[in-house]
Motif scaffolding. Structure first.
Motif, PDB file in Angstrom:
ATOM      1  N   GLY A   1      -2.266   9.552  -0.422  1.00  0.00           N
ATOM      2  CA  GLY A   1      -2.432  10.388   0.775  1.00  0.00           C
ATOM      3  C   GLY A   1      -1.901  11.792   0.534  1.00  0.00           C
TER       4      GLY A   1
ATOM      5  N   VAL B   1       0.921  12.583   6.116  1.00  0.00           N
ATOM      6  CA  VAL B   1       1.449  11.217   6.200  1.00  0.00           C
ATOM      7  C   VAL B   1       2.699  11.211   7.086  1.00  0.00           C
ATOM      8  CG1 VAL B   1       2.272   9.232   4.860  1.00  0.00           C
ATOM      9  CG2 VAL B   1       0.565  10.789   3.868  1.00  0.00           C
TER      10      VAL B   1
ATOM     11  N   ASP C   1       0.785  -1.251   0.000  1.00  0.00           N
ATOM     12  CA  ASP C   1       0.000   0.000   0.000  1.00  0.00           C
ATOM     13  C   ASP C   1       0.808   1.288   0.000  1.00  0.00           C
ATOM     14  OD1 ASP C   1      -2.346  -1.386  -0.122  1.00  0.00           O
ATOM     15  OD2 ASP C   1      -2.771  -1.271   2.029  1.00  0.00           O
TER      16      ASP C   1
ATOM     17  N   THR D   1      -6.502   3.575   9.651  1.00  0.00           N
ATOM     18  CA  THR D   1      -6.317   2.939   8.345  1.00  0.00           C
ATOM     19  C   THR D   1      -5.109   2.008   8.413  1.00  0.00           C
ATOM     20  OG1 THR D   1      -4.952   4.753   7.583  1.00  0.00           O
ATOM     21  CG2 THR D   1      -7.276   4.880   7.023  1.00  0.00           C
TER      22      THR D   1
ATOM     23  N   VAL E   1      -1.426   4.637   0.481  1.00  0.00           N
ATOM     24  CA  VAL E   1      -1.307   5.422   1.727  1.00  0.00           C
ATOM     25  C   VAL E   1      -0.410   6.646   1.545  1.00  0.00           C
ATOM     26  CG1 VAL E   1      -0.457   5.352   4.118  1.00  0.00           C
ATOM     27  CG2 VAL E   1      -1.764   3.423   3.187  1.00  0.00           C
TER      28      VAL E   1
ATOM     29  N   THR F   1      -3.001  10.971   8.707  1.00  0.00           N
ATOM     30  CA  THR F   1      -3.984  10.207   7.922  1.00  0.00           C
ATOM     31  C   THR F   1      -3.441   8.856   7.479  1.00  0.00           C
ATOM     32  OG1 THR F   1      -3.200  11.439   5.992  1.00  0.00           O
ATOM     33  CG2 THR F   1      -5.239  12.208   7.042  1.00  0.00           C
ATOM     34  N   GLY F   2      -2.133   8.730   7.452  1.00  0.00           N
ATOM     35  CA  GLY F   2      -1.541   7.456   7.050  1.00  0.00           C
ATOM     36  C   GLY F   2      -0.150   7.323   7.635  1.00  0.00           C
TER      37      GLY F   2
ATOM     38  N   ARG G   1      -2.210  -4.905  10.417  1.00  0.00           N
ATOM     39  CA  ARG G   1      -3.237  -4.710   9.383  1.00  0.00           C
ATOM     40  C   ARG G   1      -4.512  -5.466   9.761  1.00  0.00           C
ATOM     41  NH1 ARG G   1      -1.119  -2.770   4.460  1.00  0.00           N
ATOM     42  NH2 ARG G   1      -2.478  -4.063   3.184  1.00  0.00           N
TER      43      ARG G   1
ATOM     44  N   GLN H   1      -1.820   8.013  14.178  1.00  0.00           N
ATOM     45  CA  GLN H   1      -3.135   8.370  13.625  1.00  0.00           C
ATOM     46  C   GLN H   1      -4.079   8.932  14.691  1.00  0.00           C
ATOM     47  OE1 GLN H   1      -4.964   5.614  10.750  1.00  0.00           O
ATOM     48  NE2 GLN H   1      -3.130   4.374  10.909  1.00  0.00           N
TER      49      GLN H   1
ATOM     50  N   PRO I   1      -1.620   0.442   7.834  1.00  0.00           N
ATOM     51  CA  PRO I   1      -0.344   1.105   7.526  1.00  0.00           C
ATOM     52  C   PRO I   1       0.198   0.648   6.170  1.00  0.00           C
ATOM     53  CG  PRO I   1       0.007  -0.721   9.042  1.00  0.00           C
ATOM     54  CD  PRO I   1      -1.482  -0.604   8.865  1.00  0.00           C
TER      55      PRO I   1
END
Ligand code: SF4
Length: 373
Positions: A64, A71, A56, A240, A60, A209-210, A227, A201, A242
């Motif tokens: 992001g 981030v 991701d 969310t 992310v 946000t990430g 996760r 977060q 990572p």
């Protein structure tokens, strides 16, 4: 039995691509064009394939940033030994993300883990955390004004709340399937790492946000656990999953693991230059038995721990690195000369780095609140 990675073990990987496929990690090469499209030049480790995998990163980090999100990048260091060139690889990535992508950096000093898993005395863990890890990171160029350093045992109630919440969302069977070991110290350490990864977060820590977590592939179990827990905490706390990147582990000078517990085969950033030179001159190379044979057949840089140092750390210029590779392969360069050249660069780096360390140590003590016991 399912294949497992042990974050506390001594992993030596022969085939990173196979490992990537087994654990469902995406190839990092696929995000390099997207990084360029977003206006960022890839780092040396990205260009050279040392960063070989991700989860991701595009979603992310790139998405992001594109959508105006905030981030953060987070990593942890267990204060159980001296800072070496394996740690520098992670440090270089943090510095890249801070300078090039403008990410906020969080650095966890994993003192809870050092005490529980490695039995490092508390005061010693605190000293190593500040004087080895934080100080070396600053001397390497991490900007302390844009970095939050913390000790796990001093992080506050919302962080600890996350550990408790995470503990209720995973079963012993799942922990065993991921880690293969249910020693209480390891279970608590794993859940503490979940809080490390997720807590930026929370509003109390900046409400990012990430979060991106750059790790060696042996640390992937912590990412998979985190996760899963994020999904299961949905409706309880808004988090969310990572993102993570995976780098190849630099080998020690005998071709085994580079580790503080193997000082003869590991170059520390605080090694006196002459000690570092002696270690390097004894390093395992990909050279042949005789000079005549090497001139005729060429060397094997892929098997050479001196070439590893060039590739990861000592030669920032890609064309120069390609020239060393070609000259080794063709037999034009012999190991004695090549090692002397590497030693010269290494000493130059160490002397410059160590001249900044004393001041960095003083700064380091002012940046964190050491735990009281
Ligand atoms: S010439 Fe250099 S890169 Fe090639 S095997 Fe020898 S030490 Fe390694």
């Amino acid at each position: 039995m399912a294949e497992r990675l042990d974050p506390w073990g001594t992993l030596e990987v022969k085939d990173y691509d196979r490992l990537r496929r087994v654990f469902g990690i995406r190839p990092f090469q696929e995000v390099i064009p997207k990084l360029r499209e977003a206006g960022f030049e890839p780092s040396l480790h990205m260009r050279r394939g040392i960063l070989f995998g991700h989860r991701d990163f595009d979603k992310v980090v790139l998405e992001g940033l594109r959508s105006g999100g905030r981030v953060a990048v987070l990593t942890g260091f267990m204060p159980s030994g001296r800072f070496h060139f394996g740690h520098k690889l992670t440090a270089d990535q943090l510095i890249y993300y801070q300078r090039t992508l403008g990410l906020k950096v969080f650095v966890a000093i994993a003192d809870a883990e050092a005490f529980a898993v490695r039995r490092i005395p508390r005061r010693e863990a605190v000293r190593i955390g500040v004087e080895e890890y934080i100080a070396n990171l600053i001397a390497l160029g991490l900007d302390p004004d844009e970095t939050e350093f913390y000790f796990q045992t001093n992080r506050g109630a919302p962080y600890y709340r996350l550990i408790q919440l995470a503990s209720g969302r995973v079963t012993a069977a799942e922990m065993e399937a991921i880690y293969g070991d249910l020693a209480p110290a390891k279970v608590v350490s794993a859940l503490t790492q979940v809080a490390d990864i997720l807590h930026p977060q929370l509003e109390e820590y900046g409400g990012y946000t990430g979060v991106l977590v750059p790790v060696g592939v042996d640390q992937d179990p912590h990412l998979r656990l985190t996760r899963d827990i994020v999904d299961r905490l949905s409706g309880v706390v808004r988090l969310t999953r990572p993102a993570s990147t995976y780098h190849k582990l630099i080998r020690g000078l005998d071709g085994g693991k580079m580790s503080s517990s193997r000082p003869d085969y590991t170059i520390f950033l605080t090694d006196p230059p002459e000690v570092a030179r002696r270690k390097l001159m004894r390093a395992l190379t990909g050279g042949r038995a005789t000079a005549e044979e090497q001139r005729r057949l060429g060397g094997v840089p892929e098997a050479c721990t001196v070439y590893d140092l060039y590739l990861y750390h000592l030669v920032p210029d890609d064309e120069e690195l390609a020239r060393i590779y070609r000259d080794c392969r063709s037999g034009a360069l012999l190991c004695g000369e090549c090692k002397r050249m590497a030693a010269e660069r290494l000493l130059e780096f160490l002397e410059a780095h160590q001249s900044k360390l004393e001041e960095a140590r003083e700064t380091a003590w002012s940046l964190v609140e050491p735990p009281s016991f």
